[in-house]
Write a protein that holds these residues in place. Structure first.
Motif, PDB file in Angstrom:
ATOM      1  N   MET A 297       2.154   9.716  -3.462  1.00  0.00           N
ATOM      2  CA  MET A 297       2.457   8.287  -3.371  1.00  0.00           C
ATOM      3  C   MET A 297       3.630   8.130  -2.406  1.00  0.00           C
ATOM      4  SD  MET A 297       0.280   6.912  -5.339  1.00  0.00           S
ATOM      5  CE  MET A 297       0.396   5.601  -6.492  1.00  0.00           C
TER       6      MET A 297
ATOM      7  N   THR B  99      -1.839   7.957  -0.242  1.00  0.00           N
ATOM      8  CA  THR B  99      -2.167   8.742  -1.439  1.00  0.00           C
ATOM      9  C   THR B  99      -2.731  10.122  -1.111  1.00  0.00           C
ATOM     10  OG1 THR B  99      -4.357   7.717  -1.526  1.00  0.00           O
ATOM     11  CG2 THR B  99      -2.594   6.671  -2.814  1.00  0.00           C
TER      12      THR B  99
ATOM     13  N   TYR C 111       0.838  -1.200   0.000  1.00  0.00           N
ATOM     14  CA  TYR C 111       0.000   0.000   0.000  1.00  0.00           C
ATOM     15  C   TYR C 111       0.872   1.249   0.000  1.00  0.00           C
ATOM     16  CZ  TYR C 111      -4.071  -2.802   1.143  1.00  0.00           C
ATOM     17  OH  TYR C 111      -5.081  -3.723   1.107  1.00  0.00           O
TER      18      TYR C 111
ATOM     19  N   ASN D  55      -3.144  13.036  -4.508  1.00  0.00           N
ATOM     20  CA  ASN D  55      -2.240  12.672  -5.610  1.00  0.00           C
ATOM     21  C   ASN D  55      -0.795  12.556  -5.144  1.00  0.00           C
ATOM     22  OD1 ASN D  55      -4.361  12.646  -7.479  1.00  0.00           O
ATOM     23  ND2 ASN D  55      -4.198  14.866  -7.712  1.00  0.00           N
TER      24      ASN D  55
ATOM     25  N   THR E 274      -5.157   5.637   1.669  1.00  0.00           N
ATOM     26  CA  THR E 274      -4.171   4.696   1.139  1.00  0.00           C
ATOM     27  C   THR E 274      -4.753   3.985  -0.074  1.00  0.00           C
ATOM     28  OG1 THR E 274      -4.936   2.904   2.570  1.00  0.00           O
ATOM     29  CG2 THR E 274      -3.146   4.278   3.417  1.00  0.00           C
ATOM     30  N   SER E 275      -3.861   3.402  -0.855  1.00  0.00           N
ATOM     31  CA  SER E 275      -4.276   2.648  -2.029  1.00  0.00           C
ATOM     32  C   SER E 275      -3.349   1.449  -2.190  1.00  0.00           C
ATOM     33  CB  SER E 275      -4.201   3.543  -3.267  1.00  0.00           C
ATOM     34  OG  SER E 275      -4.608   2.829  -4.412  1.00  0.00           O
TER      35      SER E 275
END
Length: 177
Positions: free
Chosen positions: A96, A28, A25, A94, A144-145
């Motif tokens: 990371m 983000t 993960y 946007n 989170t992604s």
């Protein structure tokens, strides 16, 4: 926090938070929201007599977020002489990041003095003033992604290769017929 009469109080708050995303993960984005709520009620003598009280408030909240590769964001909100509500949001998207640090700082000061007056008959009167400031509903959300593992990319590439080979064989058979 409410202060009456001639008392005064100032309070500072601070906190340091560190976030690390679980394996697979990335962080983000984030959002921090809250509202200041202020009360100002300066006492006033009746009939226009001299000796009015005072009431004041002021406060601030700041958030500093940072991560890898010198990434950082700042947010700051200040209020002064607030009577009512003042909502605010600090956010970033946007991004990371595998890890992120945040520093949250706040301060609030309220001050009030009473009204004091003397009536024509010589009686001294006093009435309290009120000043207040509160931070309502502070909410921090960290987004989170999932990030595909290398094995996922390998399986995707293998699947595309199988589809390509199957298509090529079908086109070869169609051309022979």
């Amino acid at each position: 926090m409410a202060v009456k009469s001639s008392e005064a109080d100032g309070t500072d708050y601070s906190g340091e938070m560190r976030f690390a995303a679980h394996s697979g993960y990335l962080i983000t984005g984030y959002s921090f929201s809250a509202s200041f709520a202020g009360t100002l009620d300066a006492a006033v003598p009746p009939g226009g007599l001299a000796g009015a009280g005072t009431a004041s408030n002021r406060g601030s909240v700041s958030l500093f977020a940072s991560g890898a590769d010198n990434w950082s964001r700042n947010g700051n909100r200040q209020v002064k002489l607030l009577k009512g509500n003042d909502a605010f949001v600090f956010s970033a998207g946007n991004i990371m990041l595998a890890q992120m640090s945040m520093s949250l700082n706040g301060s609030m000061t309220v001050f009030a003095t009473p009204a004091s007056w003397t009536t024509p008959d010589g009686v001294v009167h006093r009435q309290d003033s009120l000043a207040g400031l509160t931070l309502l509903n502070p909410t921090l959300t960290v987004y989170t992604s999932a990030v595909p593992e290398p094995e996922t990319y390998a399986m995707l590439a293998l699947g595309l290769a199988v589809i390509g080979l199957t298509r090529r064989r079908r086109q070869g058979r169609a051309a022979q017929a």
